[in-house]
Design a protein around this motif. Structure first.
Motif, PDB file in Angstrom:
ATOM      1  N   GLN A   1       0.826  -1.201   0.000  1.00  0.00           N
ATOM      2  CA  GLN A   1       0.000   0.000   0.000  1.00  0.00           C
ATOM      3  C   GLN A   1       0.866   1.258   0.000  1.00  0.00           C
ATOM      4  OE1 GLN A   1      -2.333   0.750   3.541  1.00  0.00           O
ATOM      5  NE2 GLN A   1      -3.968   1.687   2.360  1.00  0.00           N
TER       6      GLN A   1
ATOM      7  N   GLN B   1       2.426   1.753  -3.478  1.00  0.00           N
ATOM      8  CA  GLN B   1       1.456   2.241  -4.445  1.00  0.00           C
ATOM      9  C   GLN B   1       1.110   3.705  -4.170  1.00  0.00           C
ATOM     10  OE1 GLN B   1      -1.918  -0.385  -4.795  1.00  0.00           O
ATOM     11  NE2 GLN B   1      -0.708  -1.979  -5.780  1.00  0.00           N
ATOM     12  N   THR B   2       0.990   4.052  -2.891  1.00  0.00           N
ATOM     13  CA  THR B   2       0.719   5.442  -2.537  1.00  0.00           C
ATOM     14  C   THR B   2       1.852   6.351  -2.987  1.00  0.00           C
ATOM     15  OG1 THR B   2      -0.616   4.805  -0.616  1.00  0.00           O
ATOM     16  CG2 THR B   2       0.269   7.036  -0.631  1.00  0.00           C
TER      17      THR B   2
ATOM     18  N   SER C   1      -6.597   9.553  -7.723  1.00  0.00           N
ATOM     19  CA  SER C   1      -6.596   8.408  -6.830  1.00  0.00           C
ATOM     20  C   SER C   1      -5.274   7.668  -7.005  1.00  0.00           C
ATOM     21  CB  SER C   1      -7.754   7.456  -7.153  1.00  0.00           C
ATOM     22  OG  SER C   1      -7.536   6.186  -6.570  1.00  0.00           O
TER      23      SER C   1
ATOM     24  N   TYR D   1      -4.257   4.987  -5.597  1.00  0.00           N
ATOM     25  CA  TYR D   1      -4.529   3.555  -5.714  1.00  0.00           C
ATOM     26  C   TYR D   1      -4.995   3.223  -7.124  1.00  0.00           C
ATOM     27  CZ  TYR D   1      -6.753  -0.964  -5.337  1.00  0.00           C
ATOM     28  OH  TYR D   1      -7.110  -2.273  -5.560  1.00  0.00           O
TER      29      TYR D   1
ATOM     30  N   SER E   1      -2.988   0.794  -9.562  1.00  0.00           N
ATOM     31  CA  SER E   1      -3.626  -0.479  -9.893  1.00  0.00           C
ATOM     32  C   SER E   1      -3.720  -0.702 -11.394  1.00  0.00           C
ATOM     33  CB  SER E   1      -5.033  -0.538  -9.282  1.00  0.00           C
ATOM     34  OG  SER E   1      -4.977  -0.576  -7.885  1.00  0.00           O
TER      35      SER E   1
ATOM     36  N   GLN F   1      -1.815  -7.938  -3.639  1.00  0.00           N
ATOM     37  CA  GLN F   1      -2.669  -6.997  -4.354  1.00  0.00           C
ATOM     38  C   GLN F   1      -4.141  -7.327  -4.123  1.00  0.00           C
ATOM     39  OE1 GLN F   1      -2.176  -4.161  -6.153  1.00  0.00           O
ATOM     40  NE2 GLN F   1      -4.403  -4.078  -6.312  1.00  0.00           N
TER      41      GLN F   1
ATOM     42  N   GLN G   1      -6.868  -4.866  -2.303  1.00  0.00           N
ATOM     43  CA  GLN G   1      -8.123  -4.470  -2.938  1.00  0.00           C
ATOM     44  C   GLN G   1      -9.320  -4.912  -2.092  1.00  0.00           C
ATOM     45  OE1 GLN G   1      -8.557  -4.744  -7.238  1.00  0.00           O
ATOM     46  NE2 GLN G   1     -10.475  -5.836  -6.991  1.00  0.00           N
TER      47      GLN G   1
ATOM     48  N   LEU H   1      -9.717  -2.567   0.930  1.00  0.00           N
ATOM     49  CA  LEU H   1     -10.320  -1.286   0.578  1.00  0.00           C
ATOM     50  C   LEU H   1     -11.798  -1.430   0.261  1.00  0.00           C
ATOM     51  CD1 LEU H   1      -7.482   0.105  -1.718  1.00  0.00           C
ATOM     52  CD2 LEU H   1      -8.029   0.873   0.582  1.00  0.00           C
TER      53      LEU H   1
END
Length: 353
Positions: free
Chosen positions: A21, A24-25, A47, A49, A53, A87, A91, A94
């Protein structure tokens, strides 16, 4: 002009999951910084994420130097052992939050065969299976894609792609949609909304409707590495797992790019650790933001120019039948009415032969 970055703050306990996370952030924030640099005269909504993604779906289909370039720029690779499950867990974590909907879509030319391994990895990491589309009829394909986006953003983005945005050469579309709708934990009282002057990034002031509330918030004051003072206030949603972090410099003439350059997952973690619960009056403009950008320039500036060059791009893990040219598009809208907030965003990545 008000440049705004909006993100969801979640607490996920698994160490490996938290690491993915954060990566990715960080990648999404680097993209945001590039976009903010290019869009000094307009708002930007992103976004992290979603960007990470959908580019990760492209990364799963990359090979050779293209795969290496994507891994270097993104800071992680879903092709590594155990990453597909991480991953999927991210997902799922979230998506299980109240009011949050995340969907990933793959639209593929009905006569094109995807590599079986690519098909399997998409299913494992993103729980998505390709939808067959007749791209030889671009307008019909656009209708299918727009319907998918609309279905996954509560109908708030009914026309994601416009007529003429695809050609009969398009063979594959990768999509990501994120939708969030939640009530503020402490609602703004509409009776307290008043017209006040707002300081724009270009130095001008304009009258806007300001929502106001006085209550206890998590609040902190910080200084950038360059000595710029700014403050952060956290506005929570019902349930306390999701919140909006509002960041602003003390001095109105300080460009927002000064703060966006300092953004990272580590910085966000620092904020949340050092914020203290204090009584504050919060004045927030009532606003609606529409943001539509082409990510190509931002990604080229991050060292990914070769993925857009048909002579160098290698996506043979998607299919070995064709050489693909990657195009990217992002559209998002954020609405903040008096008592609730809605974030929705959708992105598409187009592959043309």
């Amino acid at each position: 002009m008000l440049c705004v970055y909006i993100f969801l703050v979640l607490a996920l306990s698994r160490v490996g999951l938290s690491s993915l996370q954060d990566k990715q952030t960080d990648f999404g924030l680097k993209v945001f910084y590039q976009l903010a640099q290019e869009s000094t005269d307009k708002n930007v909504v992103l976004s992290p994420y979603g960007v990470a993604s959908v580019l990760a779906m492209a990364q799963l289909g990359a090979n050779g130097n293209t795969s290496k370039a994507l891994t270097t720029a993104m800071g992680f690779s879903l092709q590594e052992r155990g990453m597909l499950r991480q991953q999927w867990l991210l997902q799922r974590g979230l998506s299980t939050e109240e009011g949050v909907e995340i969907a990933n879509g793959v639209m593929v030319e009905r006569k094109m065969n995807l590599e079986k391994r690519y098909h399997r990895t998409l299913a494992k990491a993103f729980k998505t299976n390709p939808h067959q589309v007749d791209f030889t009829k671009p307008d019909q394909a656009i209708s299918v894609i727009n319907a998918w986006v609309s279905d996954h953003t509560a109908g708030l983005i009914p026309e994601f792609l416009q007529s003429g945005s695809l050609t009969d050469q398009t063979r594959l579309i990768l999509l990501n949609a994120l939708h969030f709708q939640g009530l503020w934990k402490i609602p703004f009282d509409p009776k307290l909304t008043q017209e006040r002057m707002f300081h724009c990034a270009n130095g001008s002031t304009v009258p806007v409707h300001m929502m106001r509330i006085t209550n206890r918030f998590n609040y902190g004051e910080f200084v950038t590495a360059d000595g710029v003072d700014y403050d952060v206030i956290e506005v929570p949603y019902e349930g306390d797992l999701l919140s909006m972090l509002l960041v602003s410099p003390f001095e109105p003439e300080v460009p927002l790019s000064t703060l966006s350059a300092d953004l990272s997952s580590q910085k966000i973690r620092q904020w949340r650790t050092e914020l203290r619960n204090v009584r504050r009056q919060l004045a927030l403009p009532r606003f609606t933001l529409d943001s539509e950008v082409n990510l190509k320039t931002a990604l080229v500036n991050m060292g990914l120019g070769d993925i857009f060059n048909p002579a160098t791009a290698d996506f043979t893990r998607i299919t070995c039948k064709s050489t693909f040219l990657l195009n990217v598009h992002l559209s998002g809208v954020t609405v903040v009415p008096e008592v609730q907030q809605v974030i929705y965003q959708s992105e598409s990545w187009r592959f043309d032969p």
